[in-house]
Every structure is written in C-alpha cells, then in structure tokens.
Design an enzyme around this catalytic site. Structure first.
Site, PDB file in Angstrom:
ATOM      1  N   ASP A  46       0.844  -1.201   0.000  1.00 44.53           N
ATOM      2  CA  ASP A  46       0.000   0.000   0.000  1.00 44.53           C
ATOM      3  C   ASP A  46       0.882   1.255   0.000  1.00 44.53           C
ATOM      4  OD1 ASP A  46       0.813  -0.220   2.623  1.00 44.53           O
ATOM      5  OD2 ASP A  46      -1.183   0.002   3.512  1.00 44.53           O
ATOM      6  N   SER A  47       2.218   1.058  -0.017  1.00 45.72           N
ATOM      7  CA  SER A  47       3.140   2.167  -0.280  1.00 45.72           C
ATOM      8  C   SER A  47       2.819   2.813  -1.628  1.00 45.72           C
ATOM      9  CB  SER A  47       4.595   1.667  -0.270  1.00 45.72           C
ATOM     10  OG  SER A  47       4.740   0.524  -1.093  1.00 45.72           O
ATOM     11  N   ASP A  85      -1.009  -6.116   0.139  1.00 42.18           N
ATOM     12  CA  ASP A  85      -1.391  -5.458   1.393  1.00 42.18           C
ATOM     13  C   ASP A  85      -2.893  -5.267   1.498  1.00 42.18           C
ATOM     14  OD1 ASP A  85       0.724  -4.844   3.121  1.00 42.18           O
ATOM     15  OD2 ASP A  85       1.350  -3.127   1.911  1.00 42.18           O
ATOM     16  N   LYS A 113      -1.055  -9.291   3.398  1.00 43.40           N
ATOM     17  CA  LYS A 113      -0.280  -8.739   4.518  1.00 43.40           C
ATOM     18  C   LYS A 113      -1.156  -7.783   5.319  1.00 43.40           C
ATOM     19  CE  LYS A 113       3.397  -5.782   3.945  1.00 43.40           C
ATOM     20  NZ  LYS A 113       2.982  -4.578   4.708  1.00 43.40           N
ATOM     21  N   GLU A 115      -1.073  -5.227   9.041  1.00 44.68           N
ATOM     22  CA  GLU A 115      -0.253  -4.595  10.075  1.00 44.68           C
ATOM     23  C   GLU A 115      -0.906  -4.768  11.434  1.00 44.68           C
ATOM     24  OE1 GLU A 115       0.420  -0.504   8.950  1.00 44.68           O
ATOM     25  OE2 GLU A 115       1.202  -1.068   6.987  1.00 44.68           O
ATOM     26  N   GLU A 182       9.586  -3.724  10.467  1.00 51.01           N
ATOM     27  CA  GLU A 182      10.004  -2.451   9.851  1.00 51.01           C
ATOM     28  C   GLU A 182      10.556  -1.501  10.907  1.00 51.01           C
ATOM     29  OE1 GLU A 182       7.201  -0.748   7.118  1.00 51.01           O
ATOM     30  OE2 GLU A 182       8.339   1.123   6.950  1.00 51.01           O
TER      31      GLU A 182
HETATM   32  O1  KIV Z   1       3.586  -1.039   1.612  1.00 48.78           O
HETATM   33  C1  KIV Z   1       4.751  -1.429   1.568  1.00 48.78           C
HETATM   34  O2  KIV Z   1       5.475  -1.261   0.586  1.00 48.78           O
HETATM   35  C2  KIV Z   1       5.278  -2.104   2.745  1.00 48.78           C
HETATM   36  C3  KIV Z   1       6.756  -2.289   2.845  1.00 48.78           C
HETATM   37  C4  KIV Z   1       7.374  -1.009   3.250  1.00 48.78           C
HETATM   38  C5  KIV Z   1       7.152  -3.407   3.756  1.00 48.78           C
HETATM   39  O3  KIV Z   1       4.547  -2.468   3.621  1.00 48.78           O
END
Ligand code: KIV
Length: 264
Positions: A46-47, A85, A113, A115, A182
């Site tokens: 989600d970056s 994510d 993924k 968090e 992280e």
């Molecule tokens: O969203 C993302 O790219 C991430 C990485 C920084 C691990 O969660």
C-alpha cells in the site's frame, strides 16, 4: 521457466540460512523485471499510495486500488510469490478481513499482509483456517503513522521491544506464514528472527533477518526522501534491471544492509 516460489520454498531457505528478497511492484512491467531479477517475493504494497498516488501516507489507499494493482502484477505471471497489502481499516474484524482478503486473493495474490500484533491473532487464524496465507507486519507499521506521531523507529525501549517480541510469537502461533519487521533496532530484529520458525523479512531492521524488502522507487533512487536504511542501487547500475539485480545480489551475499543502514 523458473519454478513458482511458494511458502515452502521460503521455509526451506530459512532452514538453510539462505537469504531471500522481496521488492515492491505495482504493475505488470515492473513485476516482470523484479521477478526476472531473482526476487523470490513481490509485495504489492500500500506504499503505492505514496509512490504512485502522491499521498503523504498509505491511509487513503482503498481495497479497489489494491485489487487493481494486484491484478496488474499477477498478469506478469511472475515466478515470485505475490503478497498484497490489505489497506487501512479493511481488516478491523475477521469478517471484514475475510471479505477483503478474498478480493485480493481472487485478484491474484498468493498471500495477504496485515499490520498489527496480538489484536490480529483471531483474524489471522480465521483467514489461515480458510486457506488464505497471511504475512504480518510489526514495528513501524505505516498505517498507524498518526498514532505514532510520525515515521519513528519502534522497539527502542525495553517495554516496546518486549511487546514487539510478544506480538511476533503470538502471530506465529495464530498461523501467520511470514512476518515483516520495519524500522526496529537490528539486535531486536535478529533475536526475533532467531526465535521464530517462520521467515522474517526486514526493512530498516538490520542484517539479521531472513530476508530484506525495499520499496522499488526507494532502491532505484526515485523517492524525494531516502530513509537511513535505503541504498540507491541505481548509482553504478546501467539500467533498472541491473539495479534490481544488484539489490538481490547484495542481500544474498550479505553486503546489504550494512551497519550504516541499521538502527540501534
Ligand atoms: O507497503 C509497503 O510497501 C510495505 C513495505 C514497506 C514493507 O509495507
């Protein structure tokens, strides 16, 4: 054609002490390049909210955004394992997580993924029981940037370190297949990686984890802000593919990350 990477490939690599690599990608072209560079895993992170959409956090990213980019990455049919994510507030309880994880799996992800620590364990168990593999994410979890008061290293006090370690054990017991750590001190990340059976992927977490991940735009030197843990692999590389390969090689031969990329 290289054989598709699965979670058992990564488990075997951990057992053999062989480092593996994850790079973010958000479209078919870069997914192909990342896969061809030899990264075992691709993260549709989600970056993308920051590096593609120009937001200052990942919070505005929607499940529709993640579905779109997961489909694009999956179309490159990479041999790498694709992790996607679940964005902010799309997994606040098990039912919501199930609905949204299903969307990402049907878009082509092989793992989702999320968090969070202990509070997520029931959700992790519910997904895993129904066949959805989970990668957990602890330490500096960007979706909680407002609660943290900024992008700060986590786990520096004994209390925080103890809580991250307890979370890591709990999410493994709940059935998570992978863990991202992280921006935590290198020693803590190394201890957690040694304690857990599941592979641990680090970002700003020192050299002692089983794998490394970087946001592709960061490792290519394209981001306007380069955190301490990032190396610009484009410097000295003739093209994008060589830079991606240099990152993969450096993780595998232990020349990245170095002490200067780590936190104490
Ligand atoms: O969203 C993302 O790219 C991430 C990485 C920084 C691990 O969660």
């Amino acid at each position: 054609m290289a054989k598709k990477v699965t979670i058992s490939t990564l488990d075997k690599m951990k057992a053999a002490g062989e480092k593996f690599v994850c790079i973010t990608a958000y479209d078919a072209t870069f997914a192909r390049l990342v896969s061809e560079a030899g990264a075992e895993t691709i993260l549709v992170g989600d970056s993308l909210g920051m590096v593609l959409q120009g937001h200052d956090s990942t919070i505005p990213v929607t499940i529709q955004d993640m579905e779109y980019h997961t489909r694009s990455v999956n179309r490159a049919a990479p041999h790498s394992l694709v992790i996607a994510d679940l964005p902010f507030m799309t997994y606040s309880d098990s039912t919501q997580a199930m609905t949204n994880a299903t969307r990402l799996m049907q878009a082509g992800a092989q793992m989702v993924k999320m968090e969070g620590g202990v509070w997520l364990s029931d959700t992790i168990s519910a997904l895993v029981e129904r066949g959805i593999p989970v990668c957990a994410h602890l330490g500096l979890t960007p979706q909680s940037v407002n609660a943290f008061g900024g992008y700060r290293v986590q786990g520096r006090t004994p209390k925080e370190a103890k809580s991250i370690l307890a979370d890591a054990v709990e999410i493994q017991d709940a059935g998570a297949s992978l863990l991202v750590l992280e921006c935590i001190p290198a020693e803590l990340a190394s201890d957690i990686s040694a304690k857990l059976d599941i592979p641990v992927i680090g970002i700003g977490a020192g050299a002692g984890t089983d794998a490394q991940v970087l946001v592709m735009h960061d490792l290519l030197g394209l981001s306007d802000h380069q955190p301490r843990f990032v190396e610009n692999f484009m410097a000295g590389a003739g093209n994008v593919q060589d830079a991606l390969k240099a990152f993969v090689t450096s993780v595998k031969d232990g020349s990245y990350p170095r002490e200067e990329h780590s936190y104490t």
